[in-house]
Structures are given as C-alpha cells and as structure tokens.
Design an enzyme around this catalytic site. Structure first.
Site, PDB file in Angstrom:
ATOM      1  N   GLU A 176       0.818  -0.948  -0.679  1.00  0.00           N
ATOM      2  CA  GLU A 176       0.370  -0.095  -0.133  1.00  0.00           C
ATOM      3  C   GLU A 176       0.824   1.435  -0.124  1.00  0.00           C
ATOM      4  OE1 GLU A 176      -3.462   3.181   2.668  1.00  0.00           O
ATOM      5  OE2 GLU A 176      -2.967   0.324   3.362  1.00  0.00           O
ATOM      6  N   LYS A 218      -2.788  -1.868  -3.401  1.00  0.00           N
ATOM      7  CA  LYS A 218      -3.350  -1.356  -2.892  1.00  0.00           C
ATOM      8  C   LYS A 218      -3.075   0.024  -2.853  1.00  0.00           C
ATOM      9  CE  LYS A 218      -5.957  -0.210   1.717  1.00  0.00           C
ATOM     10  NZ  LYS A 218      -6.679  -0.593   2.994  1.00  0.00           N
TER      11      LYS A 218
END
Length: 333
Positions: A176, A218
């Site tokens: 992420e 992500k």
C-alpha cells in the site's frame, strides 16, 4: 507455498468481492468514537468490530478483513478468536503489521513507515494463528518538492522487504503506497507522482524477487488534491487506469483500491468508473475502511449501538460498492 499464496491472493480480489479495512489503531478508532459520543474501551472496540464482521451475508461481498493487532488477539462474545470467526463466516483474516509512519532522516518533514525489526518472527506467529494476508502502508505527500526521491526510495524499499518477508511466511502481502489527498495539486500532478512512486515500488519488488501473482496492490486512486481543481469520476477512472497500466505488471493478482478519506459515494463512483473500462490485465476492487464504516458508525452511535440497524447500514454500503465491480475477460497488456 507459492501455490497457496497465489490462491489466497486470487481469492482476495475474486469477483464480486473486496476487502474490508478494519485495521485502525486503537488511538485512531478512539478519535472516531469520541467524535460520535461513544466510549472507547477494549470492549466497545471489540463490540463494534464484532457487529460489523457478523453482518449476515458479509462474506458474499467481502473476501477478507484487515485486522489491527488488538482485534486479532481478542475473542468474540461466543469465545472464538477473531481470525477463526472470520474463517467461519467465509472471509480470510488479515493483519496490519507496520508500526506507523515516522520522520525520515534527511528529508523536509517527510515520513517512512517502520516495523521491519522482528517482522519475520511476528509474521510466522500471525500465520500460525490464522492470518493469511497482511498490510503495510507507506505515506507520501505532494507539496512542492515532495515526495522527494529519498522518501520514495526509502518507502519502496521497506514495502519490498515487508512483501518478501510475508511471502516467506506464507502470507499474502498487500502493498500500500498511499499518496495523500491533501493539497492544491491538480490531477496531472497526482498522475505524475503516482507513476513515479509505483515504478519505484515495483523496481524494489522485482529486486527482492517478490512473487507478483501472490501479492495485492493497494494504491491510491489518482485524484486531484482536496483543495485543487476538481475532476469527474470518469476523468479519475481513466487517469487512474492509465497510470496503473503503465507501471503495474499484468502478473499482479489484483488491485484493491483504498478510499483515502473520500466520501462513500465519491469512492464508489470512482471505483465504478474504473470498472467500466474494458480489457484490464487485473481485477480492480476495493479495500475500503472509512468509506464502508463511516455511515454504519453513525447509525451505531445514534441507535444506541443497535446491532441489526448497524449491520443493515454496512450491508447497504458493501452491496452498493460491490455492485459496481464488473467481471471481465482479463487480458495481458
């Protein structure tokens, strides 16, 4: 182990499912509780999360739930550990493993995410107790000369080391790299920065020989800054997909987007716009936190913590979000 990683990563992004991010730290969740006039204790935080996770039918639209360490170690009112509870309800248990963003030496107030010390043994322990995926969040800011090259490289390196350690422990890494929305920058600026950041991340992932079909990306949606020029959902969707196509290998299991503080409706509209684009090399789904939880929390607070009404509110948000996901024949580009 490689096959297990690929199977779990594929299940995390399988149509029509996304990921529920319920990994807010105790201090962060406390702030949200206080804003709604709710008491924050380990018991009330457990009750909140158990209310969400036990929503009837949640597993039809949510493949997995990212847990915070406190929740991972708690038991439900029926005496089950939360990882086992999720499995019984058809969802994979995940765990946030970074220890937060800290000041980066040599930078102008930028941050690098920490938590690599002793991460290997922690991951082995989490896997033994049921975790099948993990999350590590890097935070980057757009502002004049930011993000700097040193900030991009430091966070990309940490993400890759984390991802490799996860896979060595049998855990699917969610990678992420979040670019914060705050600022007055335009859509083109975010597009340029996101491309640079993602390219650096994948350079590091390759250097550590991370198994790309056994990971989930992500990223942030490519949006203008919160005080910058506005953009339509279609513009955001097209620019975001263009950016991901340029730098995200087709072999990655999937992209599960973060909401990044957007409103429920805005995050869903932007996700819908991306799913309207044909012939993508990977599924694009959601890994939302606030965009799924904000409205249910308001209901939970205003209703005296009524479980059924709160669950109905969550399912409204989850089904509305999942409904914009489109199955397609994926192609390599």
């Amino acid at each position: 182990m490689s096959q297990e990683l690929i199977e779990h990563a594929g299940a995390m992004v399988a149509h029509p499912k996304g990921i529920l991010a319920a990994d807010e730290s105790s201090p962060t969740l406390t702030k949200r509780f206080v804003a709604h006039g709710l008491e924050s204790t380990d018991s009330t935080r457990r009750d909140w999360r158990e209310t969400l996770f036990s929503s009837p039918g949640l597993g039809e639209y949510v493949s997995g739930v990212i847990l915070y360490d406190e929740t991972f170690n708690q038991t439900t009112t029926s005496g089950l550990s939360f990882p086992n509870f999720l499995v019984q309800h058809g969802m994979l248990p995940g765990i946030k493993v970074d220890t937060g963003a800290k000041p980066l030496a040599g930078s102008d107030g930028e941050l690098v995410t920490e938590g690599l010390d002793n991460l290997g043994p922690r991951l082995v322990d989490y896997y033994t107790r049921g975790a099948r995926f993990a999350k590590w969040r890097a935070v980057l800011q757009i502002d004049q000369a930011k993000p700097s090259a040193i900030c991009i490289q430091a966070n990309a390196h940490a993400l890759a080391r984390y991802a490799k350690l996860c896979q060595e422990s049998g855990i699917v890494p969610i990678v992420e790299p979040e670019i914060l929305m705050e600022g007055d920058h335009d859509l083109a600026t975010t597009r340029r920065v996101a491309g640079t950041v993602l390219a650096a991340v994948f350079d590091q992932l390759r250097s550590f020989e991370v198994l790309l079909p056994g990971m989930v990306l992500k990223p942030s949606m490519i949006t203008p800054g919160t005080t910058g020029p506005t953009a339509t959902a279609r513009e955001i969707g097209e620019v975001s997909v263009e950016c991901y196509r340029d730098v995200v290998p087709a072999s990655v299991a999937g992209i599960a987007l973060l909401s990044g503080g957007q409103s429920d409706d805005m995050a869903t509209a932007n996700l819908a716009a991306m799913n309207e684009i044909e012939a993508l090399p990977w599924p694009i789904t959601f890994s939302f936190g606030r965009a799924l939880q904000d409205t249910p929390m308001k209901v939970w607070a205003s209703s005296g913590r009524d479980r059924q009404r709160t669950q109905a509110s969550l399912m409204d948000r989850v089904t509305a979000t999942a409904s914009v996901l489109r199955p397609r024949h994926l192609v390599n580009v």
